[in-house]
Design a protein around this motif. Structure first.
Motif, PDB file in Angstrom:
ATOM      1  N   HIS A 134      35.973   8.983  41.976  1.00 43.94           N
ATOM      2  CA  HIS A 134      36.284   7.735  42.661  1.00 43.94           C
ATOM      3  C   HIS A 134      37.642   7.903  43.340  1.00 43.94           C
ATOM      4  O   HIS A 134      38.522   8.596  42.813  1.00 43.94           O
ATOM      5  CB  HIS A 134      36.358   6.558  41.673  1.00 43.94           C
ATOM      6  N   ASP A 181      32.309   9.594  40.189  1.00 43.93           N
ATOM      7  CA  ASP A 181      31.494   8.667  40.977  1.00 43.93           C
ATOM      8  C   ASP A 181      30.042   9.078  40.744  1.00 43.93           C
ATOM      9  O   ASP A 181      29.541  10.037  41.349  1.00 43.93           O
ATOM     10  CB  ASP A 181      31.864   8.773  42.460  1.00 43.93           C
ATOM     11  N   GLU A 240      27.256   7.857  41.573  1.00 41.57           N
ATOM     12  CA  GLU A 240      26.367   7.769  42.745  1.00 41.57           C
ATOM     13  C   GLU A 240      26.386   9.075  43.534  1.00 41.57           C
ATOM     14  O   GLU A 240      25.352   9.539  44.004  1.00 41.57           O
ATOM     15  CB  GLU A 240      26.804   6.601  43.647  1.00 41.57           C
ATOM     16  N   LYS A 241      27.559   9.654  43.716  1.00 38.05           N
ATOM     17  CA  LYS A 241      27.676  10.915  44.463  1.00 38.05           C
ATOM     18  C   LYS A 241      27.101  12.074  43.674  1.00 38.05           C
ATOM     19  O   LYS A 241      26.559  13.006  44.243  1.00 38.05           O
ATOM     20  CB  LYS A 241      29.137  11.194  44.806  1.00 38.05           C
TER      21      LYS A 241
END
Length: 142
Positions: A131, A138, A140-141
């Protein structure tokens, strides 16, 4: 003439040996240290000479052994392979570690992510997986 074993000769004098070094172990350590210097100090004269002669088109860590190389360079490559097996990344901020091409996932094995890299993620570094302004992943990544 009195003969003594090599093991006794290589013991320190304080415990009854003659204080000789174990030449094989000393040579292995020396060749490993040379490989480490070539890897970490490519601007040194020795590094530039050896890299210019033997691996001008490849990196030191990716160089494959050819038939026409010197005995000394062959020894450095053997110890380089030992370095390669035992090296790991100190991730730090992750700005210099490629997500797809550097083995950064494990401390005990040379692991990289599997699967083909997408065009968008091909040049990702580890810092890109955090992040922003944070030391948390993160998800999502990832």
């Amino acid at each position: 003439m009195a003969w003594t074993s090599w093991e006794k000769m290589t013991k320190p004098k304080a415990i009854g040996g003659l204080g000789f070094r174990d030449f094989q172990a000393f040579n292995d350590a020396f060749l490993g240290k040379l490989g480490w210097r070539i890897l970490n100090n490519p601007s040194l004269l020795l590094s530039r000479i050896l890299m210019g002669k033997y691996c001008h088109s490849e990196s030191f860590m990716e160089f494959t052994e050819k038939s026409a190389i010197s005995h000394g360079w062959r020894g450095i490559l053997v110890r380089r392979d030992l370095l390669k097996e035992n090296m790991g990344w100190v991730v730090g901020d992750g700005s210099s570690i490629s997500v797809w091409y550097d083995p950064w996932l494990s401390l005990s094995a040379q692991l990289r992510p599997t699967g083909p890299a997408t065009e968008d993620s091909m040049n990702l570094t580890v810092v890109d997986l955090f992040h922003e302004n944070s030391r948390t992943w993160d998800k999502e990544k990832i």
